[in-house]
Scaffold this motif. Structure first.
Motif, PDB file in Angstrom:
ATOM      1  N   VAL A 282      31.383  44.169  95.456  1.00 19.63           N
ATOM      2  CA  VAL A 282      30.859  45.509  95.745  1.00 19.63           C
ATOM      3  C   VAL A 282      31.363  45.994  97.102  1.00 19.63           C
ATOM      4  CG1 VAL A 282      28.786  46.937  95.868  1.00 19.63           C
ATOM      5  CG2 VAL A 282      28.788  44.845  94.481  1.00 19.63           C
ATOM      6  N   GLN A 284      30.754  48.805  99.872  1.00 19.07           N
ATOM      7  CA  GLN A 284      29.656  49.698 100.208  1.00 19.07           C
ATOM      8  C   GLN A 284      29.779  50.124 101.669  1.00 19.07           C
ATOM      9  OE1 GLN A 284      25.904  47.951  99.186  1.00 19.07           O
ATOM     10  NE2 GLN A 284      24.753  49.840  99.509  1.00 19.07           N
ATOM     11  N   LYS A 314      29.339  58.550 101.673  1.00 24.74           N
ATOM     12  CA  LYS A 314      29.182  57.100 101.582  1.00 24.74           C
ATOM     13  C   LYS A 314      29.534  56.639 100.164  1.00 24.74           C
ATOM     14  CE  LYS A 314      25.589  56.646 105.052  1.00 24.74           C
ATOM     15  NZ  LYS A 314      24.191  56.248 105.290  1.00 24.74           N
ATOM     16  N   GLU A 316      29.427  53.230  97.123  1.00 23.66           N
ATOM     17  CA  GLU A 316      28.923  51.931  96.664  1.00 23.66           C
ATOM     18  C   GLU A 316      29.580  51.710  95.309  1.00 23.66           C
ATOM     19  OE1 GLU A 316      24.679  51.471  96.278  1.00 23.66           O
ATOM     20  OE2 GLU A 316      24.943  49.553  95.228  1.00 23.66           O
ATOM     21  N   ASN A 343      31.514  57.426  93.144  1.00 22.55           N
ATOM     22  CA  ASN A 343      31.231  56.025  92.856  1.00 22.55           C
ATOM     23  C   ASN A 343      31.719  55.543  91.494  1.00 22.55           C
ATOM     24  OD1 ASN A 343      30.176  55.667  95.337  1.00 22.55           O
ATOM     25  ND2 ASN A 343      28.027  55.878  94.712  1.00 22.55           N
TER      26      ASN A 343
END
Lengths: 366, 366
Positions: A282, A284, A314, A316, A343
């Motif tokens: 992941v 992030q 941002k 993730e 994402n």
């Protein structure tokens, strides 16, 4: 055939053409190397897809040729202790090798059993440094598909547009693009070359500034580095236009050292059993200054923080770590730009300046 | 457990004890490495036959221990980029590894699940250079049998007679003996050590003049090189007395360079397909000044003449080339003596002077 030559030179020739020699093919002649002595000694290996021809100096007192099993010839020459080798043909199909106090007779086949391979170059040619071609292949070939049901994607797409040479590979999960401007080049070509052949060509290219001449034709392509020529058939069909799948806009961008990111992803991937692809790594950004690389499986967890300067949203996102490692490993730039468009969208990897490479990696679905 | 230590030192410890770690054993705890922190950090690997214990310095702030999967621990520590490592236990069975900006949690097992291994040394001890022990193992172990139905021959026979240490291996087709005089040694021991353990011990021994202390017991033996101890069970039974099978008289003898003979046999063996053991390499002395090494198969022929000075009867004997190559490869002497007792009898290989090694190879029957 009767000749003398240098053992070291002969060994180099055998090792080179052996890259194209079939192993355990239906036609045992193709498990062999064709030796032909005329003005020079010419060795040829061929596997029905790719042929390699190596021309070398020899002191030839009688012309002739035959085919000998590649494995045996290679082992015999490798194990000779003297650099002076005498080669001759006995009873039409037996190669006599003499060196020092050693005499070998290797059973082979008549030269006329070997298929005729055309090394005829077209007029249109691309000339570039062997080291550049090698780098272009190595920086894209890992993204080639291994899915036999999609033969087109098992090749590298070679594109000439005006003065730009581009090599492209993609497998449905990622894309690798490598561009090089070739001053004076003015050609329009769009062909697909089998990855296996390109992998051998990369190994045959020297690490020096010496040139290789690439001569594409309708259904084959020739790579000529002087004493060595490689011909390989092309894959028929049309390659996906890579420009059509590159995301236009990015919501997120960050600059990072490919070496630091590679090491972090490699560490996180330890927790992912190689036989189980379900587990992602992941990526992030908990805040604008930090990228975390994280994995969690039954084996354990790994987590790493990398200081960055984030612009935009941002993120993730779950990724297959292998796709990042295989791309980042081939980048020699100090810094790269990662961009994201959300994402569920792919990650793009670009150089800090210029556009000599472009990688795109699709996320894993949660 | 809470401690800090050097990554490089920890990596050396893991690589060493991992040699004894079982892979995919019925008991998953044995796929792990036992970590115990007390005065020192002690790592242990064990596969029910051989145990390795490695003691290393660490800055220990809290004692404790656990077992963690060897593969994961090894990969994590190998990939750390900082030499400063912090180790701790969380929730009794999870190892926390912190280094630089990386944090790992590795799932393991409680230390009390790990078998108790005895590293208790007896009073009777043999002390010799690690490099000598390594050489003695490497010069004999290739002759160990791989025949599961003869477990005794799958071990190395270690014999102490007064001040002489002897290691013996044999597989029914050949014999390898290596002797070393150990000044001050006065012991009578005759034991059989599993070859697999001896192979790992050879790799753990350093190439320096540092000593290893060997301490044989009734049913196990310990090799102690200071910070590393290896314990391995012994094979029960009586090893064949090698002296009883050594030919007493020789009719033929010749001196030869082991390097030259190795190269000639290696070249002749090219013609022998590795999957087909029927074909021999023929040793023959057509006259008193020449040894010929020859092979003839469907692939071809190889023939080589080596100048020698023969004493005694001429010979013509078939051998398995691998047996010669494996023995000659380990000999560092400039010259060796070959002796023969007739064309159906074994060949002996001895040093020009002294008796530090002895090899015997049976001929192939025609």
């Amino acid at each position: 055939m009767k000749l003398t030559c240098s053992r070291n030179h002969l060994m180099d020739a055998i090792s080179t053409v052996q890259r194209a020699v079939a192993t355990r093919s239906a036609n045992p002649v193709l498990d062999g190397i064709l030796l032909k002595a005329d003005q020079e000694l010419v060795l040829t290996g061929y596997d029905n897809e790719t042929g390699i021809e190596y021309r070398m100096e020899a002191d030839i007192s009688q012309k002739g040729g035959l085919v000998v099993p590649a494995r045996v010839l290679s082992e015999v020459v490798r194990k000779l202790s003297d650099n002076h080798v005498y080669l001759a043909i006995k009873d039409d199909t037996v190669l006599v090798v003499e060196s020092g106090k050693s005499v070998f007779n290797i059973r082979g086949y008549a030269a006329d059993k070997y298929p005729e391979i055309q090394f005829v170059e077209e007029d249109a040619k691309i000339s570039l440094k062997q080291s550049t071609l090698r780098q272009m292949i190595n920086q894209t070939i890992f993204a080639v598909s291994t899915d036999q049901s999609r033969p087109i994607l098992m090749g590298l797409n070679l594109i000439c547009e005006n003065d730009t040479l581009t090599i492209v590979a993609l497998d449905g999960f990622r894309l690798a693009v490598r561009k090089e401007t070739i001053p004076g080049l003015d050609m329009n070509v769009n062909i697909i070359i089998p990855a296996k052949a390109m992998s051998e060509i990369s190994r045959i290219m020297s690490d020096t500034d010496e040139e290789v001449i690439i001569s594409p034709s309708h259904n084959y392509i020739i790579f000529n580095k002087g004493n060595v020529k490689v011909v390989t058939r092309l894959i028929r069909g049309e390659f996906l236009n890579y420009k059509s799948i590159i995301p236009r806009d990015a919501n997120t961008s960050l600059m990072i050292s490919p070496e630091v990111l590679y090491a972090a992803v490699a560490r996180a991937s330890i927790m992912i059993d190689t036989e189980d692809r379900r587990f992602p790594v992941v990526f992030q950004t908990p805040d604008a200054d930090t990228l975390t690389i994280e994995s969690k499986t039954d084996i354990g967890t790994a987590r790493e923080e990398i200081p960055i300067a984030l612009s935009g949203d941002k993120i993730e996102i779950d990724f297959n770590p292998r796709f990042f490692m295989e791309a980042l490993r081939e980048v020699s730039d100090d810094q790269v730009i990662l961009t994201f468009s959300g994402n569920l969208q792919p990650c793009s990897i670009k150089p800090e300046s210029g556009e000599h490479f472009y990688y795109m990696i699709l996320p894993l679905r949660r």
